[in-house]
Design an enzyme around this catalytic site. Structure first.
Site, PDB file in Angstrom:
ATOM      1  N   HIS A 292     -25.688   0.181 -75.978  1.00  0.00           N
ATOM      2  CA  HIS A 292     -25.958  -1.190 -76.444  1.00  0.00           C
ATOM      3  C   HIS A 292     -25.673  -2.197 -75.330  1.00  0.00           C
ATOM      4  CE1 HIS A 292     -25.854  -4.611 -79.359  1.00  0.00           C
ATOM      5  NE2 HIS A 292     -24.967  -5.069 -78.486  1.00  0.00           N
ATOM      6  N   GLU A 293     -24.531  -2.049 -74.666  1.00  0.00           N
ATOM      7  CA  GLU A 293     -24.185  -2.982 -73.590  1.00  0.00           C
ATOM      8  C   GLU A 293     -25.118  -2.807 -72.390  1.00  0.00           C
ATOM      9  OE1 GLU A 293     -22.279  -5.341 -74.256  1.00  0.00           O
ATOM     10  OE2 GLU A 293     -21.622  -4.499 -76.150  1.00  0.00           O
TER      11      GLU A 293
ATOM     12  N   HIS B  64     -28.226  -4.919 -72.766  1.00  0.00           N
ATOM     13  CA  HIS B  64     -28.120  -6.317 -72.332  1.00  0.00           C
ATOM     14  C   HIS B  64     -28.377  -6.428 -70.828  1.00  0.00           C
ATOM     15  CE1 HIS B  64     -26.809  -7.845 -76.156  1.00  0.00           C
ATOM     16  NE2 HIS B  64     -25.738  -7.073 -76.199  1.00  0.00           N
TER      17      HIS B  64
ATOM     18  N   GLU C 273     -29.153  -9.167 -79.859  1.00  0.00           N
ATOM     19  CA  GLU C 273     -28.277  -8.082 -80.290  1.00  0.00           C
ATOM     20  C   GLU C 273     -29.058  -7.015 -81.051  1.00  0.00           C
ATOM     21  OE1 GLU C 273     -25.226  -7.605 -79.445  1.00  0.00           O
ATOM     22  OE2 GLU C 273     -25.025  -9.500 -78.352  1.00  0.00           O
TER      23      GLU C 273
END
Length: 419
Positions: free
Chosen positions: A277-278, A281, A357
């Protein structure tokens, strides 16, 4: 002046009463009937005590958030109408003949009084987190962070205010444009140095200790074409039981950071989902998109503040004890307007953040192909942070830069059906 003070206090009390009713009685935080028994239903992964604590903690924490914002507005307004800002200006001028030192002294006085008046609510927030076992930090350590935060904010405020009022005095009509132009390199510089200068003031950062897990993360990072040196661990267990991970910095100083609480509480599969997930970004350039959005909002905001400051001083200058925008005593008015506009724009910026997100969640599930680990991750995050799965609508739009746990768990549990 008495009317302004009186109506401000009455308005604040009415606002507090409304929010108390809304958060504790009026808002619907129940799970939709069709989601009962699913992974998003907190009754499937929280026990009776955890369910009760989650509601209690979230309600009080949300109330403190909404009470703190208008309190700041009232403080700035009272500093103006009571002539305190004008006195600070006079004291600073009487202390030194140098303009820079006058600004430094004035900003210190203003920062100190605002911190003193907002500290009680901040302390209540600390004791609340301590009571519900979210915060593990002892009071001396917490006060150390408060003091560091004060001086970091003071230094940045002094620098910004010095440049801002120099520009206002040079060009009363176009200062807002020049201030925005100056904010572009400043924002980029701040983002660049934050991971290596500012963040280490509060916590210790170091490369991931678990080498076996590190190898798995590096493999995942290689699939995403992310440099391996961008993964760090931070010792947050000294301060909190909550879980988190985030992306920070730009360029060569960009980092993906994992809290050690996350490493201690979650299994490897859940951690890999968080890392994916990070990484999303990083891959999707969300940090740069965020900077661009921030700069756009800053441009519009400074223009609006310019117009509103001129109007307020023209109409209410005698009440506010400020007759000229170039007078540093007008700073509380500037900060008041900035805070009002920031709060008003937060639903929009939060909506953009929630979209990012969701995109990162999608990227992570496509990279890891592990729906179960994804769902369990957010269930554990809910437990650790005592987060409401389905928060009130006003809380979501004004506080949440992430989708609600209800939305995230439901989306990830049914991701195959969404394709």
């Amino acid at each position: 002046m008495r009317k302004v003070i009186g109506w401000s206090i009455v308005g604040y009390l009415l606002f507090a009463l409304f929010l108390t009713w809304y958060l504790f009685y009026g808002a619907n935080t129940l799970i939709p009937a069709e989601l009962k028994g699913t992974a998003a239903d907190p009754e499937t992964f929280l026990n009776t005590r955890e369910l009760l604590l989650t509601e209690e903690y979230s309600q009080i924490r949300n109330l403190l958030f909404f009470l703190n914002i208008p309190l700041e507005w009232i403080i700035y307004l009272f500093i103006l109408v009571l002539g305190i800002s004008a006195k600070f200006r006079n004291w600073s001028k009487g202390t030194s003949n140098l303009s820079v030192l006058q600004t430094a002294i004035y900003v210190f006085y203003l920062s100190l009084i605002v911190k003193a008046l907002t500290f009680p609510l901040q302390y209540v927030g600390y004791t609340l987190s301590k009571q519900y076992n979210i915060t593990t930090q002892a009071f001396p350590g917490w006060m150390r962070d408060v003091i560091i935060d004060f001086w970091v904010n003071y230094a940045m405020t002094f620098l910004i205010v010095t440049v801002l009022y120099w520009l206002i005095r040079k060009s009363t009509k176009r200062w807002w444009l020049y201030a925005w132009l100056a904010s572009v390199p400043f924002a980029l510089f701040l983002m660049f140095v934050q991971p290596v200068i500012i963040d280490p003031l509060y916590n210790e950062f170091y490369p991931l200790k678990d080498k076996e897990l590190e190898a798995k993360i590096l493999t995942l990072a290689a699939e995403a074409n992310i440099p391996s040196e961008h993964v760090y661990e931070v010792n947050m267990s000294e301060k909190t039981n909550a879980l988190n991970a985030y992306v920070t910095g730009i360029g060569s100083n960009s980092r993906i950071v994992l809290w050690d609480t996350t490493l201690n509480r979650l299994g490897d599969e859940e951690i890999l989902f968080i890392m994916a997930h990070e990484m999303a970004h990083y891959v999707m350039k969300h940090i740069y998109v965020g900077i661009a959005g921030y700069l756009l909002l800053t441009l519009v905001g400074l223009f609006i503040v310019h117009k509103l400051m001129a109007l307020c001083i023209q109409r209410y200058g005698s009440l506010l004890k400020v007759n000229d925008m170039r007078d540093i005593a007008s700073l509380p008015l500037f900060l008041l307007l900035i805070s009002l506009l920031s709060f008003a724009s937060s639903p929009f910026s939060n909506a953009v953040s929630r979209y990012q997100e969701t995109s990162a969640d999608t990227y992570a599930i496509e990279l890891t192909h592990n729906n179960e680990a994804a769902v369990e991750t957010f269930q554990e995050l809910t437990k650790a942070g005592l987060s409401q799965v389905n928060p009130p609508f006003l809380v979501k739009i004004f506080r949440y830069g992430h989708p609600t746990m209800l939305e995230r768990i439901t989306y990830l549990e049914n991701y195959e059906k969404n394709e």
